[in-house]
Design a protein around this motif. Structure first.
Motif, PDB file in Angstrom:
ATOM      1  N   ALA A  66      19.260   9.554   0.662  1.00  0.00           N
ATOM      2  CA  ALA A  66      18.013  10.301   0.492  1.00  0.00           C
ATOM      3  C   ALA A  66      17.403   9.991  -0.872  1.00  0.00           C
ATOM      4  CB  ALA A  66      18.281  11.798   0.622  1.00  0.00           C
ATOM      5  N   VAL A  67      16.184   9.491  -0.880  1.00  0.00           N
ATOM      6  CA  VAL A  67      15.442   9.254  -2.119  1.00  0.00           C
ATOM      7  C   VAL A  67      14.067   9.866  -1.933  1.00  0.00           C
ATOM      8  CG1 VAL A  67      16.669   7.123  -2.659  1.00  0.00           C
ATOM      9  CG2 VAL A  67      14.596   7.028  -1.297  1.00  0.00           C
ATOM     10  N   PRO A  68      13.400  10.215  -3.013  1.00  0.00           N
ATOM     11  CA  PRO A  68      12.061  10.804  -2.893  1.00  0.00           C
ATOM     12  C   PRO A  68      11.124   9.887  -2.103  1.00  0.00           C
ATOM     13  CG  PRO A  68      12.884  10.980  -5.143  1.00  0.00           C
ATOM     14  CD  PRO A  68      13.847  10.106  -4.415  1.00  0.00           C
ATOM     15  N   VAL A  69      10.258  10.484  -1.321  1.00  0.00           N
ATOM     16  CA  VAL A  69       9.298   9.738  -0.517  1.00  0.00           C
ATOM     17  C   VAL A  69       7.943   9.783  -1.202  1.00  0.00           C
ATOM     18  CG1 VAL A  69       8.194   9.493   1.717  1.00  0.00           C
ATOM     19  CG2 VAL A  69      10.560  10.303   1.581  1.00  0.00           C
ATOM     20  N   ALA A  70       7.453   8.642  -1.631  1.00  0.00           N
ATOM     21  CA  ALA A  70       6.140   8.576  -2.266  1.00  0.00           C
ATOM     22  C   ALA A  70       5.051   8.634  -1.211  1.00  0.00           C
ATOM     23  CB  ALA A  70       6.017   7.297  -3.089  1.00  0.00           C
ATOM     24  N   ASP A  71       4.004   9.361  -1.472  1.00  0.00           N
ATOM     25  CA  ASP A  71       2.861   9.456  -0.567  1.00  0.00           C
ATOM     26  C   ASP A  71       1.746   8.582  -1.131  1.00  0.00           C
ATOM     27  OD1 ASP A  71       0.776  10.026   1.074  1.00  0.00           O
ATOM     28  OD2 ASP A  71       0.915  12.206   0.909  1.00  0.00           O
ATOM     29  N   LEU A  72       1.563   7.403  -0.551  1.00  0.00           N
ATOM     30  CA  LEU A  72       0.571   6.476  -1.096  1.00  0.00           C
ATOM     31  C   LEU A  72      -0.855   6.909  -0.829  1.00  0.00           C
ATOM     32  CD1 LEU A  72       2.238   2.991  -0.447  1.00  0.00           C
ATOM     33  CD2 LEU A  72       2.566   4.625  -2.307  1.00  0.00           C
ATOM     34  N   SER A  73      -1.032   7.909   0.048  1.00  0.00           N
ATOM     35  CA  SER A  73      -2.383   8.469   0.251  1.00  0.00           C
ATOM     36  C   SER A  73      -2.834   9.236  -0.985  1.00  0.00           C
ATOM     37  CB  SER A  73      -2.393   9.398   1.462  1.00  0.00           C
ATOM     38  OG  SER A  73      -2.103   8.697   2.642  1.00  0.00           O
ATOM     39  N   ARG A  74      -1.864   9.772  -1.716  1.00  0.00           N
ATOM     40  CA  ARG A  74      -2.178  10.582  -2.887  1.00  0.00           C
ATOM     41  C   ARG A  74      -1.939   9.835  -4.193  1.00  0.00           C
ATOM     42  NH1 ARG A  74      -2.448  16.029  -1.474  1.00  0.00           N
ATOM     43  NH2 ARG A  74      -1.792  16.486   0.660  1.00  0.00           N
ATOM     44  N   GLN A  75      -1.257   8.729  -4.120  1.00  0.00           N
ATOM     45  CA  GLN A  75      -0.884   8.000  -5.330  1.00  0.00           C
ATOM     46  C   GLN A  75      -1.972   7.016  -5.722  1.00  0.00           C
ATOM     47  OE1 GLN A  75       3.250   6.763  -5.490  1.00  0.00           O
ATOM     48  NE2 GLN A  75       2.662   4.803  -6.408  1.00  0.00           N
ATOM     49  N   GLN A  76      -2.243   6.945  -7.009  1.00  0.00           N
ATOM     50  CA  GLN A  76      -3.261   6.019  -7.490  1.00  0.00           C
ATOM     51  C   GLN A  76      -2.716   4.597  -7.464  1.00  0.00           C
ATOM     52  OE1 GLN A  76      -4.730   6.928 -11.394  1.00  0.00           O
ATOM     53  NE2 GLN A  76      -6.238   5.274 -11.399  1.00  0.00           N
ATOM     54  N   ALA A  77      -3.533   3.663  -7.013  1.00  0.00           N
ATOM     55  CA  ALA A  77      -3.113   2.267  -6.921  1.00  0.00           C
ATOM     56  C   ALA A  77      -2.882   1.693  -8.312  1.00  0.00           C
ATOM     57  CB  ALA A  77      -4.160   1.449  -6.186  1.00  0.00           C
ATOM     58  N   SER A  78      -1.903   0.806  -8.411  1.00  0.00           N
ATOM     59  CA  SER A  78      -1.631   0.135  -9.689  1.00  0.00           C
ATOM     60  C   SER A  78      -2.765  -0.814 -10.045  1.00  0.00           C
ATOM     61  CB  SER A  78      -0.307  -0.638  -9.603  1.00  0.00           C
ATOM     62  OG  SER A  78       0.760   0.215  -9.272  1.00  0.00           O
ATOM     63  N   TRP A  79      -3.331  -1.440  -9.042  1.00  0.00           N
ATOM     64  CA  TRP A  79      -4.543  -2.219  -9.237  1.00  0.00           C
ATOM     65  C   TRP A  79      -5.295  -2.324  -7.924  1.00  0.00           C
ATOM     66  CZ3 TRP A  79      -4.562  -6.413  -6.091  1.00  0.00           C
ATOM     67  CH2 TRP A  79      -3.358  -7.061  -5.809  1.00  0.00           C
ATOM     68  N   LEU A  80      -6.565  -2.622  -8.028  1.00  0.00           N
ATOM     69  CA  LEU A  80      -7.439  -2.712  -6.862  1.00  0.00           C
ATOM     70  C   LEU A  80      -8.306  -3.949  -7.010  1.00  0.00           C
ATOM     71  CD1 LEU A  80      -9.356   0.135  -5.110  1.00  0.00           C
ATOM     72  CD2 LEU A  80     -10.621  -1.888  -5.851  1.00  0.00           C
ATOM     73  N   ALA A  81      -8.491  -4.679  -5.911  1.00  0.00           N
ATOM     74  CA  ALA A  81      -9.339  -5.866  -5.911  1.00  0.00           C
ATOM     75  C   ALA A  81     -10.214  -5.839  -4.675  1.00  0.00           C
ATOM     76  CB  ALA A  81      -8.491  -7.127  -5.934  1.00  0.00           C
ATOM     77  N   VAL A  82     -11.281  -6.590  -4.718  1.00  0.00           N
ATOM     78  CA  VAL A  82     -12.210  -6.667  -3.588  1.00  0.00           C
ATOM     79  C   VAL A  82     -12.175  -8.083  -3.034  1.00  0.00           C
ATOM     80  CG1 VAL A  82     -14.588  -6.416  -2.803  1.00  0.00           C
ATOM     81  CG2 VAL A  82     -13.698  -4.906  -4.591  1.00  0.00           C
ATOM     82  N   GLY A  83     -11.865  -8.206  -1.731  1.00  0.00           N
ATOM     83  CA  GLY A  83     -11.828  -9.513  -1.092  1.00  0.00           C
ATOM     84  C   GLY A  83     -13.198  -9.921  -0.590  1.00  0.00           C
ATOM     85  N   GLY A  84     -13.251 -11.062   0.083  1.00  0.00           N
ATOM     86  CA  GLY A  84     -14.528 -11.563   0.593  1.00  0.00           C
ATOM     87  C   GLY A  84     -14.813 -11.113   2.000  1.00  0.00           C
ATOM     88  N   GLY A  85     -14.269  -9.974   2.374  1.00  0.00           N
ATOM     89  CA  GLY A  85     -14.425  -9.442   3.719  1.00  0.00           C
ATOM     90  C   GLY A  85     -13.161  -8.693   4.101  1.00  0.00           C
ATOM     91  N   MET A  86     -13.039  -8.346   5.381  1.00  0.00           N
ATOM     92  CA  MET A  86     -11.842  -7.661   5.858  1.00  0.00           C
ATOM     93  C   MET A  86     -10.793  -8.695   6.250  1.00  0.00           C
ATOM     94  SD  MET A  86     -11.574  -4.692   8.772  1.00  0.00           S
ATOM     95  CE  MET A  86     -12.048  -5.780  10.129  1.00  0.00           C
ATOM     96  N   ALA A  87      -9.556  -8.476   5.856  1.00  0.00           N
ATOM     97  CA  ALA A  87      -8.481  -9.424   6.144  1.00  0.00           C
ATOM     98  C   ALA A  87      -8.301  -9.585   7.644  1.00  0.00           C
ATOM     99  CB  ALA A  87      -7.189  -8.960   5.502  1.00  0.00           C
ATOM    100  N   VAL A  88      -8.116 -10.835   8.084  1.00  0.00           N
ATOM    101  CA  VAL A  88      -7.888 -11.102   9.503  1.00  0.00           C
ATOM    102  C   VAL A  88      -6.432 -11.454   9.776  1.00  0.00           C
ATOM    103  CG1 VAL A  88     -10.259 -11.882   9.851  1.00  0.00           C
ATOM    104  CG2 VAL A  88      -8.485 -13.558   9.264  1.00  0.00           C
ATOM    105  N   ALA A  89      -5.611 -11.527   8.725  1.00  0.00           N
ATOM    106  CA  ALA A  89      -4.189 -11.836   8.863  1.00  0.00           C
ATOM    107  C   ALA A  89      -3.498 -11.319   7.612  1.00  0.00           C
ATOM    108  CB  ALA A  89      -3.973 -13.345   9.014  1.00  0.00           C
ATOM    109  N   PRO A  90      -2.188 -11.127   7.672  1.00  0.00           N
ATOM    110  CA  PRO A  90      -1.468 -10.694   6.470  1.00  0.00           C
ATOM    111  C   PRO A  90      -1.646 -11.701   5.351  1.00  0.00           C
ATOM    112  CG  PRO A  90      -0.067 -10.536   8.427  1.00  0.00           C
ATOM    113  CD  PRO A  90      -1.294 -11.291   8.834  1.00  0.00           C
TER     114      PRO A  90
END
Length: 573
Positions: A14-38
């Motif tokens: 058992a380890v704490p479960v982080a909620d990424l909906s509430r957690q601030q991103a370490s960094w954010l970038a903007v791509g050239g559209g929506m990703a079509v593959a991983p």
């Protein structure tokens, strides 16, 4: 072999479960559209194919390196060769994109691609359609194409000898396929005992999982594919995902018995069960990502993600934002969990800190090659030397130029490699003054020139070392000039050895008044930097050209070097 006894299942700590909906991103970038593959991992970080007909490249900590348009409508098929990208556009076009985002060439395949391209050992790339398989070189020329059966459930994977498994649809409950050499020769038909539902390659061969719960390692031994071991870890469990650990010793098989998900760690060489890890409520059917990490394994479905050690210890776990907001998840070697958002943003969360330890780097493994060991003999003093005929040289040159030379390539590459090694032996003997006759290569300079040209035409990275050696040792002026020119025509310089050789030549081995050779050197420097696109190599290339501004060089050399530097600006380098 009989099924191995499975060890007791390890429960997740058992380890704490982080909620990424509430957690601030370490960094954010903007791509050239929506990703079509991983995202796909590169030497510089990762790249993302987006629906805006763009590819975005990011550094290891999220810095946007470039965003470039591609030739045609995007597809979900993007593969890497170090820091190069092979991208499929408009369903049937293959593009090679360098680390600066420049599309070096585009080839029309003539068929619609059905899976991500598979990159071979020497830069050749295998591309599959519904019932076709083609192979292209680093120069964009097709090496061969063949008709195959309808594509099966196993993606293109390589056996331990470098041959490729091309699967077909299962018939009568058994998956089959053909084993194809890198040179387009069908070697044998491979038939499995059941329907394969997952597969992954490793140094020892191909790991598979079948719908009856059997797992196995298939390897090429004595020229034929065979089963090294097979086992059943636990009755009722089917493994739908396989991931090889970074140490290459073990592999993780992820499966379910219909109630809970289990990660089974298996020794690759024996098939023995090393551990069974309970990954709780992870939904196998909606698995988004599975990869090996330095610490163990990362797993994610649409709601949850975690990283665990091979012993079953959960390092961290997190709940993900609602799936409606993102379409792909990825985990980097720097421990960032990446979410490709549908609003074009890319959000990264640092999940664990890694303390870098100063350790002695392990010895580098010799890079595997498709060529068998070449044994060369010098020609000095030989009275009965058999060399490649002029007709053979012309045949190889025509084949390399026009493509579709198939199985001939294996012998051609070996012949060129052997002849160049013989030339090096002769050159070394001359330098030691240990010769008592004349070298065949000295008596026949046109022959030697033809070999150098063929190295550049091969469409592989097999001769980069030979070019670097020639640049460092060749004394004959015309052969040195030809070597410089052909090294530039090849373009590819994976370890920077060719450019280092050009730097040494500019710094003293070429006479400052030798305008012609210096101009050839300028052109070759530009072509290599253009092809490679790596910032470090581009910086070195510019330094080489800038050096030619020094007073010992004449005005004509200054002007040519200056014009060549201007060509870098036109590329945005």
């Amino acid at each position: 072999m009989p099924a191995t006894a499975a060890p007791a299942k390890t429960e997740s700590r058992a380890v704490p479960v982080a909620d990424l909906s509430r957690q601030q991103a370490s960094w954010l970038a903007v791509g050239g559209g929506m990703a079509v593959a991983p995202p796909v991992e590169t030497d510089y970080g990762f790249a993302v194919f987006t629906d805006g007909r763009m590819i975005s490249a990011f550094g290891k900590k999220g810095t946007c390196l470039w965003q470039k348009a591609v030739n045609g409508r995007q597809t979900p098929y993007l593969a890497t060769f170090g820091d190069f990208l092979f991208a499929i556009t408009a369903d049937k076009k293959l593009n090679l994109i360098n680390p600066s985002g420049l599309t070096l060439w585009t080839a029309d395949l003539g068929f619609a691609v059905t899976e991500t391209p598979f990159v071979g050992r020497d830069g050749r790339v295998f591309v599959r359609g519904k019932n076709a398989l083609a192979c292209y070189g680093l120069n964009g020329i097709r090496k061969w194409i063949m008709v195959t059966g309808d594509a099966g459930p196993i993606p293109l994977l390589a056996f331990n000898d470098g041959s490729v498994l091309v699967s077909s649809r299962a018939e009568n409950g058994a998956t089959s396929g053909i084993r194809v050499s890198p040179f387009g020769e069908i070697l044998e038909t491979v038939t499995f005992t059941g329907t394969v539902i997952a597969a992954s390659q490793c140094d020892a061969g191909i790991l598979i999982s079948q719908d009856d719960g059997t797992i196995a390692l298939c390897s090429v031994q004595d020229g034929a594919a065979d089963t090294v071991w097979s086992a059943r870890v636990k009755a009722g469990i089917r493994f739908r995902h396989i991931c090889v650990a970074q140490d290459g010793v073990a592999a993780a098989f992820l499966g379910t018995d219909g109630k809970s998900a289990t990660l089974s760690l298996i020794a690759i060489d024996t098939g023995d069960s090393l551990a069974q890890i309970d990954v709780g409520g992870l939904q196998i059917g909606s698995l988004s990502f599975l990869r090996a990490t330095a610490a163990g394994f990362f797993l994610s479905d649409e709601k949850r993600a975690l990283e665990c050690t091979p012993e079953g210890t959960v390092i961290w776990q997190a709940t993900l934002p609602p799936k409606k907001n993102w379409n792909f998840v990825y985990y980097t070697a720097q421990n960032y969990l990446i979410l490709c958002q549908k609003d074009w943003t890319i959000r990264a969360f640092l999940m664990t800190q890694t303390v870098e330890k100063k350790t002695v780097a392990p010895a580098q493994k010799e890079r595997p090659s498709y060529l068998t060991t070449v044994t060369a003999q010098g020609t000095i003093g030989s009275t009965n030397v058999e060399r490649l005929s002029a007709q053979t040289l012309d045949q190889i040159a025509a084949g390399f130029a026009h493509g579709d030379y198939g199985r001939n390539e294996a012998a051609w590459l070996a012949d060129i490699k052997q002849e160049m090694q013989a030339y090096f032996l002769d050159s070394a003997a001359v330098r030691r003054s240990a010769h008592d006759g004349v070298s065949y290569f000295t008596e026949h300079p046109v022959y030697t020139q033809s070999l150098i040209r063929l190295m550049a035409q091969s469409g592989t990275d097999s001769f980069s070392a030979e070019f670097a050696t020639l640049l460092a040792t060749e004394k004959e002026p015309s052969l040195l000039a030809l070597t410089i020119r052909e090294a530039g025509r090849q373009g590819y310089d994976g370890d920077g050895g060719i450019l280092a050789g050009l730097e040494s030549l500019a710094a003293g081995r070429i006479a400052p008044r030798d305008q012609n050779t210096l101009k050839i050197l300028c052109d070759a420097t530009y072509e290599i930097c253009r092809f490679m696109g790596r910032p470090a190599l581009v910086t070195k290339g510019k330094a080489i050209l800038t050096y030619l501004f020094f007073p010992q060089f004449d005005k004509a050399t200054h002007d040519y070097a200056r014009k060549t530097l201007a060509r870098f600006k036109d590329l945005g380098l």
